[in-house]
Structure formats: C-alpha cells, structure tokens
Design a protein around this motif. Structure first.
Motif, mmCIF file in Angstrom:
data_model
loop_
_atom_site.group_PDB
_atom_site.id
_atom_site.type_symbol
_atom_site.label_atom_id
_atom_site.label_comp_id
_atom_site.label_asym_id
_atom_site.label_seq_id
_atom_site.Cartn_x
_atom_site.Cartn_y
_atom_site.Cartn_z
ATOM 1 N N ILE A 647 24.248 2.571 -2.874
ATOM 2 C CA ILE A 647 25.967 2.441 -3.479
ATOM 3 C C ILE A 647 26.993 1.713 -4.077
ATOM 4 C CG2 ILE A 647 27.848 4.076 -2.523
ATOM 5 C CD1 ILE A 647 25.813 5.173 -0.565
ATOM 6 N N HIS A 648 27.311 2.149 -4.591
ATOM 7 C CA HIS A 648 28.106 0.968 -5.572
ATOM 8 C C HIS A 648 29.773 1.033 -5.734
ATOM 9 C CE1 HIS A 648 25.489 -1.973 -6.857
ATOM 10 N NE2 HIS A 648 24.560 -1.543 -7.136
ATOM 11 N N ILE A 649 30.478 1.186 -4.034
ATOM 12 C CA ILE A 649 31.286 1.770 -4.172
ATOM 13 C C ILE A 649 32.337 1.532 -5.451
ATOM 14 C CG2 ILE A 649 33.086 1.559 -2.597
ATOM 15 C CD1 ILE A 649 31.590 0.579 -0.067
ATOM 16 N N GLY A 650 33.204 0.338 -5.780
ATOM 17 C CA GLY A 650 33.881 0.118 -6.172
ATOM 18 C C GLY A 650 33.769 0.699 -8.093
ATOM 19 N N ALA A 651 32.383 1.016 -8.118
ATOM 20 C CA ALA A 651 32.145 2.079 -9.146
ATOM 21 C C ALA A 651 32.127 3.344 -9.401
ATOM 22 C CB ALA A 651 30.775 1.866 -10.339
ATOM 23 N N LEU A 652 32.166 4.060 -8.455
ATOM 24 C CA LEU A 652 32.708 5.633 -7.965
ATOM 25 C C LEU A 652 33.845 5.890 -7.884
ATOM 26 C CD1 LEU A 652 29.935 6.032 -5.225
ATOM 27 C CD2 LEU A 652 29.856 6.558 -8.179
ATOM 28 N N LEU A 653 34.658 4.590 -7.205
ATOM 29 C CA LEU A 653 36.412 5.367 -7.406
ATOM 30 C C LEU A 653 36.775 5.597 -8.624
ATOM 31 C CD1 LEU A 653 36.712 3.027 -4.397
ATOM 32 C CD2 LEU A 653 36.315 5.496 -4.151
ATOM 33 N N ASN A 654 37.834 6.090 -8.817
ATOM 34 C CA ASN A 654 39.034 6.113 -9.708
ATOM 35 C C ASN A 654 39.930 4.584 -10.033
ATOM 36 O OD1 ASN A 654 38.204 8.511 -10.547
ATOM 37 N ND2 ASN A 654 39.241 9.715 -9.158
ATOM 38 N N SER A 655 40.084 4.580 -8.381
ATOM 39 C CA SER A 655 41.129 2.783 -8.893
ATOM 40 C C SER A 655 40.487 2.409 -7.438
ATOM 41 C CB SER A 655 42.821 3.523 -8.487
ATOM 42 O OG SER A 655 43.078 2.821 -8.011
ATOM 43 N N ASP A 669 19.828 2.133 4.160
ATOM 44 C CA ASP A 669 20.922 2.123 2.416
ATOM 45 C C ASP A 669 21.663 0.792 2.715
ATOM 46 O OD1 ASP A 669 20.584 4.774 3.396
ATOM 47 O OD2 ASP A 669 22.541 4.398 4.517
ATOM 48 N N ALA A 670 21.671 0.621 1.297
ATOM 49 C CA ALA A 670 22.412 -0.792 0.730
ATOM 50 C C ALA A 670 23.770 -0.380 -0.521
ATOM 51 C CB ALA A 670 21.937 -1.496 -0.605
ATOM 52 N N ILE A 671 25.258 -0.340 0.746
ATOM 53 C CA ILE A 671 26.373 -0.106 0.214
ATOM 54 C C ILE A 671 27.180 -1.481 -0.142
ATOM 55 C CG2 ILE A 671 28.520 0.993 1.441
ATOM 56 C CD1 ILE A 671 26.373 2.600 3.032
ATOM 57 N N TRP A 681 36.049 2.451 5.378
ATOM 58 C CA TRP A 681 35.793 3.060 6.451
ATOM 59 C C TRP A 681 33.852 2.601 5.714
ATOM 60 C CZ3 TRP A 681 40.453 3.874 5.562
ATOM 61 C CH2 TRP A 681 41.991 4.122 6.032
ATOM 62 N N ILE A 682 33.270 1.623 6.585
ATOM 63 C CA ILE A 682 32.018 1.637 6.025
ATOM 64 C C ILE A 682 31.141 2.693 7.356
ATOM 65 C CG2 ILE A 682 29.821 0.719 5.182
ATOM 66 C CD1 ILE A 682 31.586 -0.864 3.751
ATOM 67 N N ASP A 683 30.259 3.858 7.060
ATOM 68 C CA ASP A 683 29.484 3.542 8.306
ATOM 69 C C ASP A 683 27.492 4.095 7.543
ATOM 70 O OD1 ASP A 683 28.244 5.433 10.535
ATOM 71 O OD2 ASP A 683 28.485 7.665 9.976
ATOM 72 N N GLY A 684 26.626 3.009 8.091
ATOM 73 C CA GLY A 684 25.493 3.428 7.715
ATOM 74 C C GLY A 684 25.021 4.191 7.571
ATOM 75 N N GLY A 685 24.965 4.495 9.158
ATOM 76 C CA GLY A 685 24.242 5.573 9.338
ATOM 77 C C GLY A 685 22.782 4.613 10.433
ATOM 78 N N ALA A 686 22.120 5.729 10.319
ATOM 79 C CA ALA A 686 20.707 5.433 11.473
ATOM 80 C C ALA A 686 19.771 4.669 10.207
ATOM 81 C CB ALA A 686 20.002 6.187 11.650
ATOM 82 N N GLY A 687 18.967 3.709 10.061
ATOM 83 C CA GLY A 687 19.296 3.169 9.702
ATOM 84 C C GLY A 687 18.915 1.179 9.576
#
Length: 799
Positions: A647-655, A669-671, A681-687
């Motif tokens: 997940i590339h956060i910056g690419a998904l945001l409107n701003s 995951d790779a966040i 607020w980043i929650d990777g969850g299990a793994g």
C-alpha cells in the motif's frame, strides 16, 4: 489689612491685593492704649492685617503736638445724625494729601453710615502714604490694620442670633452648624464686636487705614474715573469695611493661635452644604447653606481671601481691579456686611425666602428637581402658608432660627409656581418660587443588535453590539458591575447603539442607565452570552481498544470503532455534535455523545484491496448553542486485505495533507506513507509488516501482542521520536515502562515494556503475560525500529 489693591504690570493694568501669605511669628496679644489721648486701658487685643498677619501694635502717646483731625461723618454733613458713627482721625501724613482726599473719605464714611443703623461708634485712623506710621507695601493703593478679639463659637453665634434684624441675618444664622465646624478659634474685629453687642462703647482705636501717596487717584466718582487713575471712593470703602470685619482667615494663624477663622469664614462654601476653609479652593459667599451663590471669593495669590474674585465685575470689595473704572459698592457687598453683624438701615425683618431643598437638575440653580421639598427662611417661629393658584398646599412653622421646610403632597409632574406667605406683626409678606417637578424615571431598553444563537431570543450572540430606546437626546451609560463600559447619546428618535470593546467570552450582565434633567435615573438590564465566531474545528484521534477485531475475512469489520472526534476552539460551555460527509459517508457511522463523537465502520464490512482502497470522508463540528457549523475537514480511511498487501498511502490520497487511518488487516504487508504529510494512523494487523511513515505525525497501532512477535516481527523503517508514537493501548493490558534494557539476555517483568539497542537497530518489547520473561523468549511481543532510535517513554502509548 495688607490691602486689597496693588498695581501689577499686566497688559490689562490689573490691580491686585498685596498679601504676603506668610505664617507670622507668634505675637502675644497686647494691651492697647486708648488712642483718643485719654490714656485709658482697653481689653487685650491683637492687631492684624487684612490677611490675618499679626503685626506689632502701635500705642499713641496722646501728645497734643501730634496732628489729629476727628471727623464724625454723621455730623460733618450737617444732616440728620446716624446712630452708626465712624470717627475718623487723620494722621499728620494727611497734611500732604491732595485737596480731594478728605472729601472722598467723608463721602465713603457717610455712605457707610447711611447704609447701616447700628448704634455704635467705631474709631479709625487714616494715613496718607502710610498706615499706622508704617510705609505701605510696594504698589499698594491701600492697606488696613485691624484690632481683633477672640470669642468662642457659642458666643459668636449667640450674638448673631440676638442681633438678627433682617431676612439676611435670619438666613445666615439658620445656616450655621449647631457646633463649631472648624474645631478652631474665632475672632472678630473690635468694630464688629461692637455691632454684635460682644463689646461695649470704647474710644480706643478699632483700626488703621492708609492710602497710596504715589499712585494716581480720582477722588470724584460721580463723573466717572479718569483713564489711568484709580477710584479712591471704592478703595476707601474696601479698607474701611475690612476694619468693620469684612475678612476671612481660612484656618490660618493669629499670632500663636493656629486654625483661626473670622465670622465670614462660616459663610464660605465650595458647594451646597459644603463649607470651605481654604483660600486656594474656589468658594463663594452664601447665606442659605451654599444653595445660593451671592459672590465668588478670590483665590488668586496676592489678593485677600475675603475679597471678591474677578467674576463680580468692577466692585469695591474686589481683590483685583483696573484703572479708569468705577469700583462702586454692590448689593452683594451690603448683604455680606449685613450677614456678619451690621444692621441694614431701612430693611424690614418681615421678609421670607423660598427655594428647593434639593435642586437635582443639571445645575444646582436650574430649578428642576425630582424632590418637591421646599425650604426657606422666615421670621422666627412664624407660620408659613404655601399656596399655588387658589389652592392652599399646607403650612410650615419656622424654627427659632427662622428655617422652615415643607413637602407638598401629591404634586403633579411639570411646572409649578408656589407662593410662601407669612404674617409678622400684622404685616403680610410673600415670595413666589417657580420650578419644574419631575420625579418619573426615564424609560430605557437594552437588547442585542443581532442574536446569533439557535433562536432569535436566547440572548446568545457572536456580535456584542447593543441597542435600545430612551428619551431623545438622553445620555445612556453602559455598566457591568461597577465598570463603565461607555456612554452614548440617543438620537432624535430616542434610539441608541453601542458596541463594547474588550468583552470577555462568556456570560455578561450589562445595565443601561439614563438620567433625565431632573436627576431621575432609569435603568434596564440585559443578561447575554458572548460566544464569538471563534474558529472551531475537529480533532481526530485513534480509538484502538477494539482493533484486535479489525480483520473480518479480509475486510474492515462491520461496526468497528476506530476513531475518536472532539472539537477544537469555541466555548467549552457550548454543546456540540458532529456531521459525517464525503463520497463514502454512507459506509461509515459517526455517533455524537457528550460533545465528542466515535467514528466506526458501518453496518457492513468495509472492503479493501491488496494495493489499499481509499475512502474519502469529511467531518464537521456544529456548535448547537449558537447554531454555527465549522467547515468540513477531510479524513481518509485506507483498507487492505488479509494477504500480503503493498500500500502506497500518498498515491491513494486526494491531498497529501489528509489525515488517514490505514488498515493492513492481515498478512505480511508493506505499507509506505511516503508523500503523505498529514497525521497517519497505521495498523498493519497480524503478520510481519514493513511500515514506513509519512513526513507528518505517525501513530503505529497495535490491537494484540500477536501482531508483532519475534517470529513475525513488524519493522518500522523511519521512526521519528519528535512526533511518532507506538500505540499499545489496543492490547488491553496495563503496562509499566521499564525504559532501556541492559542487553539481549535481560529479563522483562510481567506487565512491563522496554526497549533495547542491538545490532544498530532498536527493539521494543512488551510482556503482557503474568510472569517475567527473557527477551529471547518466543512469546514476547517485539517490534523493530530501523536505526539506533533514542526512544523515550513518551513515544509509547499504553494503558
């Protein structure tokens, strides 16, 4: 006195009195020699100048070689003899005086004898170029020296009361306090003591007067005063009447006696009901307790306190005058002498006065009042009848001092003309008084210009401008408690407006008061809440206690609470709720309660994507107290899957600045938050997740100890201690911070977390179990931070 007139060199060529204002060295009262030449000894007396300075008494030898001419003005004219006689003795110096000098002295003496009827003889010595053998002060037109004797306040007022023969006397006596108001001593001139019956006949000199031999006098007043010359008749009256007691001491000293006063000091006022005993405080002569100003006294240095000030015009008793003008006597002059014990010739005691007891209007003399009580002076014990038109309002009985008071019953509002009448020895005397009675308080209202609250009547506003209505042209004062906020004048329609400055946020009780011309005060009160349109927004934080249930088969679990919303700005006393918006608002739920709100997934699970699926939301706060809603603030929610997401956060945001919750749910995951600047607020969850924060604040969320273990460890690649947090509150365990641990073999106590620097990286450990564990134990929660990170306890959130 050290006399009334002295030449100055002002452009106006004013004259002023020569007065030293010195506290004299103590001089004991001396025994005065009878200066008629008989050699008899009189009572102990003190000789003073007009300003109260004690001087050395001069005793005459009575030698036959000393030139003396005695003039009894009552007989010199050849007319009827006056009971009041002024004996004039001319010093040898008068032989060099101009021809008109004695004639003018005679005229002044005859004038005084014609105006007063006291059956007494006073003795005054007159000099030319000197006074009692002493040279006149530089530039003085005239000077006087007067013998004084001391009497108690009781003796003095009793003598005044006994001697009262006119309405002026009666009023003056009625105005005197029952006890000594100064606490000091009282003095009278020996001439005045004779007039009051305090002293018997005497051939001893009562005083000395002297007149300038160097200043130009005009000795004939009847044809006016020649330019550049001075009125000798007025100057003579001025000096002669000082010997008669026309002086004030204003609390000064007579010899060694401090706090001394003359009788005239008792009739010196600075305001109605307020005596003045200060020569420097503006004051005036009054016979009715200060209600009526009959003449302002001098306060200018160089003039005597008992002289008139400049407002009296050209007057014989003025402290200052000019050449080329007549300084004649006035009715105020005669009233003053009447009030201090001299009996006016031909003035009947059967007079009556009437006035307001309290003039509450704009001035003390405008005859406008809210108090209808009337007062006045009549003959002692006389019955005063009050009438208006043909109606008798009632009667009042004067006191033994002649004072009377009456309050009309049920007096109508408006103008009145009331007549006071008394009958004395068969003589009916009346006086009419016109005044305006207004006892109705003026109406005034106060309200908000704009009520910006939920309703138009709840008195809550973000605009503190006030308005109201009162009588046109009236002044309105705005107060909060005792603090005056300001004053404003109503317009021709009676409308007033005012905007307070510096008003604090909160509840205010503001009073508007107005006063009409009669002194009536009206008021109105407004209680309002000032809630300014202050920037109010929202603050979002994590709600992590339930995050262990975030993963629901690869989706964000339905109903999962993950965010907490509170307001920022505004008033803490106001009520708030929150509004959820945005294109994905229908998939989520925002619940308001007690001024906060909880953000959760809706009734269905929120689907994700292996690359992350973004949901755009907005949140606004509404201040329900004042009915204002803040602009909507953006909030992002990004959801992954239970697999290995990238997940590339910056690419998904409107701003890039949009604060966002990111859920990896499960899998390795790779966040990556690169490019994001808002709070993440980043929650990777299990793994075993690799987490990279953005350039803004980052909070790494954990809902269970199993989400990062030695076998499946999360790695945070760019932890910034200045703003990043590891939030372990979702573990649901109460933990203590052990701080930095000693090494890989260290033991961590149950319910404790700490950190260790090893191999160039930093490891966070949390023991959520019930017993101590070695750091090498496989059941320990372990998170790796890339780099030698200088952690502090403040970087770790926990229960």
């Amino acid at each position: 006195m050290v006399s009334i007139f002295r030449i100055t060199h002002l452009i106006s060529s004013d004259l002023n009195s020569l007065q030293d204002y010195l506290i004299p060295a103590p001089v004991q009262p001396t025994t005065a020699v009878d200066e008629s030449g008989s050699g008899s000894t009189g009572a102990e007396r003190v000789l003073v100048s007009g300003d109260g300075e004690t001087v050395t008494t001069t005793t005459a030898s009575g030698s036959a070689t000393q030139a003396r001419t005695v003039l009894s003005a009552g007989t010199a004219s050849g007319g009827a003899t006056s009971p009041f006689v002024i004996n004039i003795t001319y010093d040898a110096s008068v032989s060099s005086a101009p021809a008109g000098f004695k004639t003018a002295i005679t005229a002044a003496v005859q004038y005084l004898e014609s105006q007063f009827s006291d059956a007494v003889t006073i003795n005054i010595k007159v000099g030319y170029g000197e006074v009692n053998g002493q040279q006149l002060g530089a530039g003085a037109l005239g000077e006087s020296l007067t013998y004084l004797s001391s009497y108690s306040y009781t003796q003095l007022t009793a003598a005044l009361r006994t001697d009262a023969k006119s309405a002026t006397d009666t009023a003056a006596v009625a105005s005197l306090p029952s006890s000594n108001p100064t606490g000091g001593s009282f003095w009278t001139s020996s001439a005045q003591a004779k007039a009051l019956g305090l002293a018997g006949p005497s051939t001893a000199t009562d005083g000395f007067v002297g007149f300038s031999a160097t200043n130009a006098f005009d000795y004939t007043e009847s044809d006016g005063i020649t330019a550049g010359q001075y009125d000798f008749f007025g100057t003579a009256l001025h000096e002669l009447t000082e010997v008669m007691g026309r002086m004030m001491l204003t609390g000064g000293s007579i010899g060694g006696t401090a706090n001394s006063n003359y009788l005239l000091d008792l009739l010196h006022y600075s305001a109605a009901g307020t005596h003045s005993y200060s020569a420097s405080t503006p004051g005036y002569f009054s016979i009715d307790g200060g209600k009526t100003n009959l003449g302002g006294f001098n306060t200018v240095r160089g003039g005597d306190a008992g002289d008139w000030g400049s407002a009296m015009g050209n007057d014989a008793f003025n402290a200052f005058s000019s050449p080329g003008v007549v300084n004649g006597p006035s009715s105020a002059d005669l009233t003053l002498l009447d009030a201090i014990g001299w009996d006016r010739a031909g003035v009947s005691a059967a007079t009556i006065s009437i006035a307001l007891a309290t003039d509450t209007g704009a001035s003390s003399a405008d005859r406008v009042t809210s108090n209808a009580t009337l007062t006045g002076v009549a003959a002692a014990n006389a019955v005063v009848t009050l009438t208006e038109g043909g109606t008798t309002l009632g009667t009042a009985t004067a006191t033994a001092k002649g004072a009377w008071t009456f309050t009309p019953a049920s007096l109508t509002q408006g103008s009145h003309s009331i007549v006071a009448t008394e009958v004395v020895s068969g003589q009916t005397v009346s006086n009419t008084f016109n005044f305006t009675y207004d006892s109705i308080a003026p109406g005034v209202t106060i309200g908000l210009v704009q009520d910006t609250g939920v309703s138009a009547t709840d008195q809550i506003t973000s605009n503190v401008a006030l308005t109201g209505v009162t009588e046109p042209g009236s002044s309105v004062k705005l107060l909060e408690g005792t603090k005056v906020l300001g004053t404003v004048t109503a317009n021709s329609q009676g409308v007033w407006s005012f905007t307070p400055t510096g008003l604090a946020v909160g509840i205010h009780k503001i009073v508007a008061t107005t006063q009409d011309i009669a002194g009536n005060v009206g008021s109105a009160t407004l209680t309002m809440a000032y809630a300014p349109a202050e920037a109010t927004g929202t603050v979002v934080s994590q709600a992590t206690k339930s995050l262990s249930g975030a993963d629901s088969r690869g989706s964000l679990a339905a109903g999962l609470p993950f965010g907490s919303v509170t307001r920022v700005g505004g008033l803490g006393t106001d009520a708030y709720n929150y509004v959820l918006g945005g294109t994905s608002a229908n998939l989520f739920k925002l619940t308001s309660s007690n001024n906060t709100a909880t953000l959760s997934a809706g009734t269905a699970a929120i689907a994700g994507s292996s690359a992350g699926r973004a949901y755009a939301l907005t949140i606004a706060a509404t201040d329900t107290t004042i009915g204002e809603t803040t602009p909507a603030a953006p909030l992002g929610v990004i959801v992954g899957t239970s697999g290995a997401d990238t997940i590339h956060i910056g690419a998904l945001l409107n701003s890039a600045a949009t604060p966002s919750f990111v859920f990896g749910l499960g899998g390795n995951d790779a966040i990556d938050g690169s490019g994001a600047t808002g709070h993440l607020w980043i929650d990777g969850g299990a793994g075993a997740d690799t987490l990279t924060g953005g350039s803004g604040p980052n909070t790494y969320l954990y809902g269970a100890a199993t989400e990062s273990t030695p076998a499946a460890m999360d790695i945070i690649t760019n932890f910034h201690t200045a703003m990043d947090l590891v939030d372990l509150t979702g573990l649901g365990k109460v933990l203590k911070v052990a701080g930095e641990l000693s090494g890989p073999t260290a033991t961590l106590a149950a319910g404790t977390l700490g950190w260790l620097h090893s191999g160039g990286n930093t490891f966070i450990y949390a023991n959520t179990g019930s017993s101590s564990l070695s750091l090498s134990g496989a059941t320990m929660m372990e998170i790796e931070l890339v780099g030698n990170v200088p952690l502090a306890a403040g970087n770790l959130l926990h229960l």
